[in-house]
Design a protein around this motif. Structure first.
Motif, PDB file in Angstrom:
ATOM      1  N   ILE A 292       0.834  -1.206   0.000  1.00 51.01           N
ATOM      2  CA  ILE A 292       0.000   0.000   0.000  1.00 51.01           C
ATOM      3  C   ILE A 292       0.865   1.251   0.000  1.00 51.01           C
ATOM      4  O   ILE A 292       1.850   1.332   0.734  1.00 51.01           O
ATOM      5  N   LEU A 293       0.482   2.226  -0.833  1.00 54.22           N
ATOM      6  CA  LEU A 293       1.121   3.539  -0.812  1.00 54.22           C
ATOM      7  C   LEU A 293       0.141   4.524  -0.179  1.00 54.22           C
ATOM      8  O   LEU A 293      -1.003   4.632  -0.613  1.00 54.22           O
TER       9      LEU A 293
ATOM     10  N   LYS B 110       7.085   9.495  -7.372  1.00 59.27           N
ATOM     11  CA  LYS B 110       8.389   8.884  -7.688  1.00 59.27           C
ATOM     12  C   LYS B 110       8.424   7.450  -7.196  1.00 59.27           C
ATOM     13  O   LYS B 110       8.804   6.533  -7.931  1.00 59.27           O
ATOM     14  N   ALA B 111       8.010   7.265  -5.951  1.00 65.54           N
ATOM     15  CA  ALA B 111       8.038   5.931  -5.359  1.00 65.54           C
ATOM     16  C   ALA B 111       7.120   4.986  -6.127  1.00 65.54           C
ATOM     17  O   ALA B 111       7.451   3.824  -6.368  1.00 65.54           O
ATOM     18  N   PHE B 112       5.979   5.513  -6.546  1.00 72.90           N
ATOM     19  CA  PHE B 112       5.011   4.672  -7.253  1.00 72.90           C
ATOM     20  C   PHE B 112       5.575   4.197  -8.592  1.00 72.90           C
ATOM     21  O   PHE B 112       5.345   3.069  -9.025  1.00 72.90           O
TER      22      PHE B 112
ATOM     23  N   VAL C  53      -3.401   2.433  -3.614  1.00 70.16           N
ATOM     24  CA  VAL C  53      -2.955   3.784  -3.250  1.00 70.16           C
ATOM     25  C   VAL C  53      -4.052   4.421  -2.412  1.00 70.16           C
ATOM     26  O   VAL C  53      -5.213   4.440  -2.814  1.00 70.16           O
ATOM     27  N   ILE C  54      -3.673   4.888  -1.234  1.00 74.85           N
ATOM     28  CA  ILE C  54      -4.617   5.657  -0.413  1.00 74.85           C
ATOM     29  C   ILE C  54      -4.125   7.095  -0.418  1.00 74.85           C
ATOM     30  O   ILE C  54      -2.983   7.355  -0.050  1.00 74.85           O
ATOM     31  N   SER C  55      -4.999   8.022  -0.870  1.00 74.72           N
ATOM     32  CA  SER C  55      -4.527   9.400  -0.975  1.00 74.72           C
ATOM     33  C   SER C  55      -5.535  10.382  -0.395  1.00 74.72           C
ATOM     34  O   SER C  55      -6.737  10.233  -0.558  1.00 74.72           O
TER      35      SER C  55
ATOM     36  N   SER D 203      -5.054  11.325 -11.042  1.00 73.41           N
ATOM     37  CA  SER D 203      -5.037  11.138 -12.495  1.00 73.41           C
ATOM     38  C   SER D 203      -3.697  10.573 -12.950  1.00 73.41           C
ATOM     39  O   SER D 203      -3.642   9.692 -13.814  1.00 73.41           O
ATOM     40  N   ARG D 204      -2.608  11.069 -12.358  1.00 77.49           N
ATOM     41  CA  ARG D 204      -1.275  10.586 -12.742  1.00 77.49           C
ATOM     42  C   ARG D 204      -1.126   9.103 -12.422  1.00 77.49           C
ATOM     43  O   ARG D 204      -0.595   8.329 -13.220  1.00 77.49           O
TER      44      ARG D 204
END
Lengths: 408, 223
Positions: B3-4, B38-40, B48-50, B64-65
């Motif tokens: 997980i990020l 970068k890490a992704f 991804v939790i943002s 979106s990226r």
């Protein structure tokens, strides 16, 4: 009678009533003056010609001609006269006998023939004027009534329209638009005032909505932290400890500060016209005791009658916060000065001052729970709402000066 | 799950990282969107939790990226209310959103559900005579009608290979080439494996013997 007057004048503006009354008086005075001058001139002319004629009669005419002429003249010129011959044979009196006339002795063919009395006709002046006045005033009143009836009729029509518009407004403030044109300037003014008010209300609504959205949004972060920590403890995910307690307390403080800010921000109505000088004086007087108790000298240099547009309560709070801050941070024996002039309000203390870092964050919501930072943030919110500007100068160990620029 | 986590409020970031780790997931957490991106790009993540309100880069841009370069699951943490922002998030390819202030359980249960979904995606399935077979990639276990069947890794490898070519006859050499190591590479061992598979699955017809040629898979693959 009063009711009748109210009815006749209802809806008429004060200026209209004043104008009409003045017009009324002016016309009356004019009529009297013109009439008097005219009548006086006429009489004077008649008297002069009459006297000439009489002199002429006296010296050049025979008895019969003279008398016939006198009678004819009195009749045609509506002049009151009487003639009595010495022998009592001839007496001529016009329908209205002369009351205070001049007396002439008529001499015919070298002998005194009789006495002629000719009235000056002054007494007629009043009656003649009165007739004219009655006629003119009757015309004026009729004109007034006709105008009133027409005016009332028109106004009723406009009233109906404006009531319709207002009803529409009541039902739906969002889609209001006044398409109807009004014949009376006053109604157009009402309409424009309403439109302006609605724009203002909408702007206010929007700013309140934004404020509340901001509040809701701002509250969610600290609330997330509190909830997360509390649930974490409840579910044995984390051990309760001092750091977590502090965290929870800080976040609670953040929420309170946010709520306070919103209330300060949305409750401010910066449109009163008020005497800033009085307000500053009053605030100083309220707090003077506290300064004296601490041994701080409270100077003030206030220009009287500084008028600003603002919210009385909010500006009072600003001063109280500023004085309170100075009171807290100034040791006994030192001084605090409040200055007010056309452009600036200043509170300067010789207190402990702030470090550069504290100064930079002075207006931010205090993360500490001391409350003073929150005070300054509130001050800034209120100052912003008024469109004023605020500056802080501070040197550690020397003191702090807060300047509010009253005209932005 | 890998997980990020991107959340610029440090306290929330720390808290979530801790709780998610406690559930046994691998978490990399970031305060800034640039670092996270970068890490992704360097490592693979399942989820991804943002947060949506970020300093600098907008949360929407970040999402979106991520979506442009990956099909990873995306959960958004949002303090916004109302359906319009949510719809726009879904339109951007966000899988789920969590409204602040959230309950820990809400986050963790959503993670669990996503984990299950990821597992399902990595599961091969086929049916035969009304039975449903599933091979989970992660655990490398096979189940029949959700009941685990004890096949060894080589047997599962063979089934997988056969399954990928349904109705097709595969020779013993092909099977050996794809499924067995060189050390055990001789014809008859394939027969032994097939026999064991049939016995363990108690299904004689799933793999049909084509005389003189090899074996043919008769199960029907489905998603």
């Amino acid at each position: 009678m009063r009711n009748l007057f109210d009815f006749l004048s209802q809806g008429l503006s004060r200026s209209f009533k004043v104008t009409f009354t003045i017009l009324f008086i002016v016309i009356n005075v004019a009529v009297i003056t013109v009439n008097t001058v005219y009548i006086n001139a006429t009489i004077e002319r008649q008297n002069v010609s009459l006297r000439k004629m009489v002199e002429h009669l006296i010296y050049y005419t025979d008895e019969e001609t003279a008398l016939t002429y006198l009678e004819h003249y009195g009749h045609t010129h509506e002049i009151y006269l009487s003639y009595t011959s010495v022998d009592g044979k001839y007496t001529i009196v016009t329908e209205t006998a002369p009351s205070n006339g001049d007396t002439y002795h008529i001499i015919i063919e070298g002998e005194k023939h009789g006495t002629l009395v000719i009235d000056n006709a002054q007494s007629d002046l009043f009656m003649a004027n009165l007739t004219y006045l009655i006629v003119i005033n009757a015309m004026l009143v009729s004109l007034y009534v006709v105008f009133l009836l027409y005016f009332n009729h028109q106004m009723k029509k406009q009233n109906t329209r404006i009531i319709k518009d207002m009803r529409h407004l009541q039902k739906n403030i969002d889609t209001v638009n006044f398409t109807q044109a009004y014949d009376f300037e006053e109604f157009s003014q009402i309409e424009r005032a309403f439109e302006a008010t609605i724009r203002k209300i909408k702007a206010l609504q929007k700013s309140h909505r934004d404020a509340i959205e901001g509040l809701a949004h701002g509250i969610k972060t600290p609330l997330t932290i509190i909830r997360g920590l509390v649930e974490g403890i409840a579910q044995n995910r984390i051990e309760p400890n001092e750091a977590i307690n502090t965290s929870i307390e800080e976040e609670t403080q953040r929420i309170s500060a946010l709520i306070e800010k919103i209330i300060e921000g949305t409750m401010t109505d910066a449109h009163e016209v008020l005497d800033m000088s009085e307000l500053v004086h009053a605030s100083i007087e309220r707090q003077r005791r506290l300064f004296e108790d601490k041994g701080i000298t409270l100077h003030h240099d206030i220009t009287p009658k500084i008028i600003v547009k603002g919210d009385n309560d909010a500006l009072r709070r600003v001063l109280e916060h500023l004085l309170q801050n100075s009171l807290t941070h100034t040791p006994g024996g030192k001084s605090v000065t409040v200055r007010l002039n056309e452009t600036h309000l200043e509170v300067e203390d010789k207190g402990s001052g702030m470090t550069k870092e504290t100064l930079e964050k002075a207006f931010e919501r205090a993360k500490s729970s001391t409350g003073s930072g929150v005070g300054l943030a509130i001050v800034k919110t209120i100052v912003d709402t008024h469109g004023f500007l605020i500056d802080i100068d501070s040197k550690i160990g020397e003191g702090t000066r807060v300047t509010i620029r009253l005209r932005s | 799950m890998r997980i990020l986590l991107l959340e610029d409020e440090k306290k929330i970031n720390d808290m979530l990282t801790l709780y998610i780790r406690q559930e046994g997931h691998t978490v990399k957490s970031f305060l800034h969107a640039e670092d996270a991106l970068k890490a992704f790009a360097m490592e693979g993540y399942d989820l991804v939790i943002s947060d949506l309100m970020l300093d600098g880069m907008q949360g929407e841009t970040f999402i979106s990226r991520i979506r442009n370069q990956s099909d990873a699951y995306i959960i958004v943490l949002t303090a916004k209310v109302g359906s319009e922002p949510k719809l726009s998030l879904l339109r951007k390819g966000v899988d789920d959103y969590i409204t602040k202030p959230f309950a820990i359980d809400e986050v963790l249960l959503k993670l669990r559900n996503i984990e299950r979904r990821i597992e399902r995606e990595h599961t091969d399935r086929f049916t035969h005579k009304g039975d449903i077979y599933a091979i989970k990639e992660k655990t490398n276990r096979i189940t029949r009608n959700a009941v685990s069947v004890n096949l060894n890794p080589t047997e599962i490898k063979i089934i997988r290979f056969l399954m990928k070519h349904p109705g097709q006859t595969l020779s013993r050499d092909q099977i050996i080439g794809h499924c067995l190591s060189e050390s055990e590479a001789f014809d008859r061992i394939v027969d032994t494996y097939i026999k064991n598979i049939r016995r363990k699955l108690a299904d004689k017809d799933l793999i049909e013997t084509v005389y003189g040629e090899g074996y043919r898979f008769k199960g029907v693959r489905h998603a």
